[in-house]
Design a protein around this motif. Structure first.
Motif, PDB file in Angstrom:
ATOM      1  N   THR A 156       0.815  -1.234   0.000  1.00 56.15           N
ATOM      2  CA  THR A 156       0.000   0.000   0.000  1.00 56.15           C
ATOM      3  C   THR A 156       0.838   1.269   0.000  1.00 56.15           C
ATOM      4  O   THR A 156       0.342   2.351   0.292  1.00 56.15           O
ATOM      5  CB  THR A 156      -0.986   0.043   1.197  1.00 56.15           C
ATOM      6  OG1 THR A 156      -0.256   0.222   2.412  1.00 56.15           O
ATOM      7  CG2 THR A 156      -1.829  -1.204   1.268  1.00 56.15           C
ATOM      8  N   ARG A 195      -6.934   6.644  -0.008  1.00 56.89           N
ATOM      9  CA  ARG A 195      -7.086   5.193   0.128  1.00 56.89           C
ATOM     10  C   ARG A 195      -7.823   4.910   1.421  1.00 56.89           C
ATOM     11  O   ARG A 195      -7.631   5.615   2.425  1.00 56.89           O
ATOM     12  CB  ARG A 195      -5.713   4.518   0.127  1.00 56.89           C
ATOM     13  CG  ARG A 195      -5.723   3.007   0.195  1.00 56.89           C
ATOM     14  CD  ARG A 195      -4.309   2.448   0.062  1.00 56.89           C
ATOM     15  NE  ARG A 195      -3.448   2.891   1.143  1.00 56.89           N
ATOM     16  CZ  ARG A 195      -3.411   2.329   2.349  1.00 56.89           C
ATOM     17  NH1 ARG A 195      -4.184   1.307   2.628  1.00 56.89           N
ATOM     18  NH2 ARG A 195      -2.587   2.807   3.276  1.00 56.89           N
ATOM     19  N   ASP A 214      -5.936  -1.530  -1.201  1.00 59.07           N
ATOM     20  CA  ASP A 214      -4.865  -0.958  -2.013  1.00 59.07           C
ATOM     21  C   ASP A 214      -5.296   0.204  -2.901  1.00 59.07           C
ATOM     22  O   ASP A 214      -4.482   1.020  -3.295  1.00 59.07           O
ATOM     23  CB  ASP A 214      -4.278  -2.039  -2.932  1.00 59.07           C
ATOM     24  CG  ASP A 214      -3.555  -3.123  -2.167  1.00 59.07           C
ATOM     25  OD1 ASP A 214      -4.041  -4.264  -2.169  1.00 59.07           O
ATOM     26  OD2 ASP A 214      -2.524  -2.802  -1.565  1.00 59.07           O
ATOM     27  N   GLN A 269      -6.183   3.362  -4.791  1.00 57.57           N
ATOM     28  CA  GLN A 269      -6.015   4.804  -4.620  1.00 57.57           C
ATOM     29  C   GLN A 269      -6.916   5.511  -5.636  1.00 57.57           C
ATOM     30  O   GLN A 269      -6.869   5.210  -6.835  1.00 57.57           O
ATOM     31  CB  GLN A 269      -4.560   5.225  -4.847  1.00 57.57           C
ATOM     32  CG  GLN A 269      -3.608   4.694  -3.788  1.00 57.57           C
ATOM     33  CD  GLN A 269      -2.204   5.224  -3.942  1.00 57.57           C
ATOM     34  OE1 GLN A 269      -1.974   6.320  -4.478  1.00 57.57           O
ATOM     35  NE2 GLN A 269      -1.226   4.469  -3.450  1.00 57.57           N
TER      36      GLN A 269
END
Lengths: 111, 113
Positions: A96, B94, B100, B102
């Motif tokens: 991430t 996010r 994950d 975005q």
């Protein structure tokens, strides 16, 4: 090792064609691979994304093919339309963290 | 559901001045990322904020800085503006742990003259 290489730089197809955009990466720690679509003057819009444990993912007319051993992934646009004319970016990230983007592909779909 | 919003849409500054750009994430999103999209240079990562903390920064000089507020909105500050800072500055948000994706805002077009 942080780069994502994208090709081609530009692509011209006729309506109904299947443009294919390719990306390659080096860092095997990447675990998330999204594709974005960007129209002039707009921010990138998330199209579809894949993780390395899957070899293919389809969402509507968009398909990602993923080859983990070759460290490559590609975007296929089925039955392309003039409205699909935009710039497409592949990207990759790990845990991430930041997205590392490819250099973009300008797609033009002619009627 | 409202998307990521950014203000202002356009900003014109002269060299040496300071610019402040703002971003409001999607409701419920706790992470904010900043990217620079300069002509010919693609999308380059600037900064990542999560839960009010700076988590990572890209290869940019210290005159690029920012912060994240308790409501998760964020601010990007660029000091001592240079001509090459002219670009589209994009904010993405996010949701949080385990997510994950975005999502980008429309960007702020900064022009330095």
């Amino acid at each position: 090792q942080q780069q994502v290489k994208q090709s081609p730089q530009s692509l011209i197809v006729q309506k109904g064609g299947i443009p294919i955009i390719n990306c390659a990466y080096e860092n095997t720690a990447f675990d998330y691979f999204p594709w974005y679509q960007q129209f002039p003057g707009k921010g990138p819009a998330l199209l579809i994304a894949i993780r390395p444990d899957v070899s293919e993912k389809k969402e509507g007319r968009f398909t990602i093919s993923f080859n983990k051993s070759a460290k490559q992934f590609s975007l296929h646009i089925m039955d392309s339309q003039p409205g699909d004319s935009a710039t497409y970016f592949c990207a990759a990230s790990r845990d991430t963290d930041k997205l590392i983007f490819g250099t973009g592909t300008r797609l033009q779909v002619f009627p | 559901e409202a998307g990521v919003t950014q203000s202002p849409t356009h900003l014109i500054k002269t060299r040496g001045q300071q610019a402040t750009l703002r971003c409001s994430p999607i409701s419920g999103h706790t992470s904010v990322y900043w990217y620079q999209q300069a002509l010919g240079l693609g999308l380059q990562f600037l900064l990542w904020y999560d839960e009010g903390e700076e988590r990572n920064r890209g290869n940019f000089p210290p005159r690029f800085s920012g912060r994240q507020f308790p409501n998760y909105s964020s601010e990007l500050n660029v000091n001592a503006l240079e001509l090459e800072d002219s670009a589209l500055y994009l904010c993405a948000s996010r949701l949080g742990t385990g997510q994950d994706e975005q999502y980008f805002g429309p960007g702020t077009r900064l022009t330095v003259t």
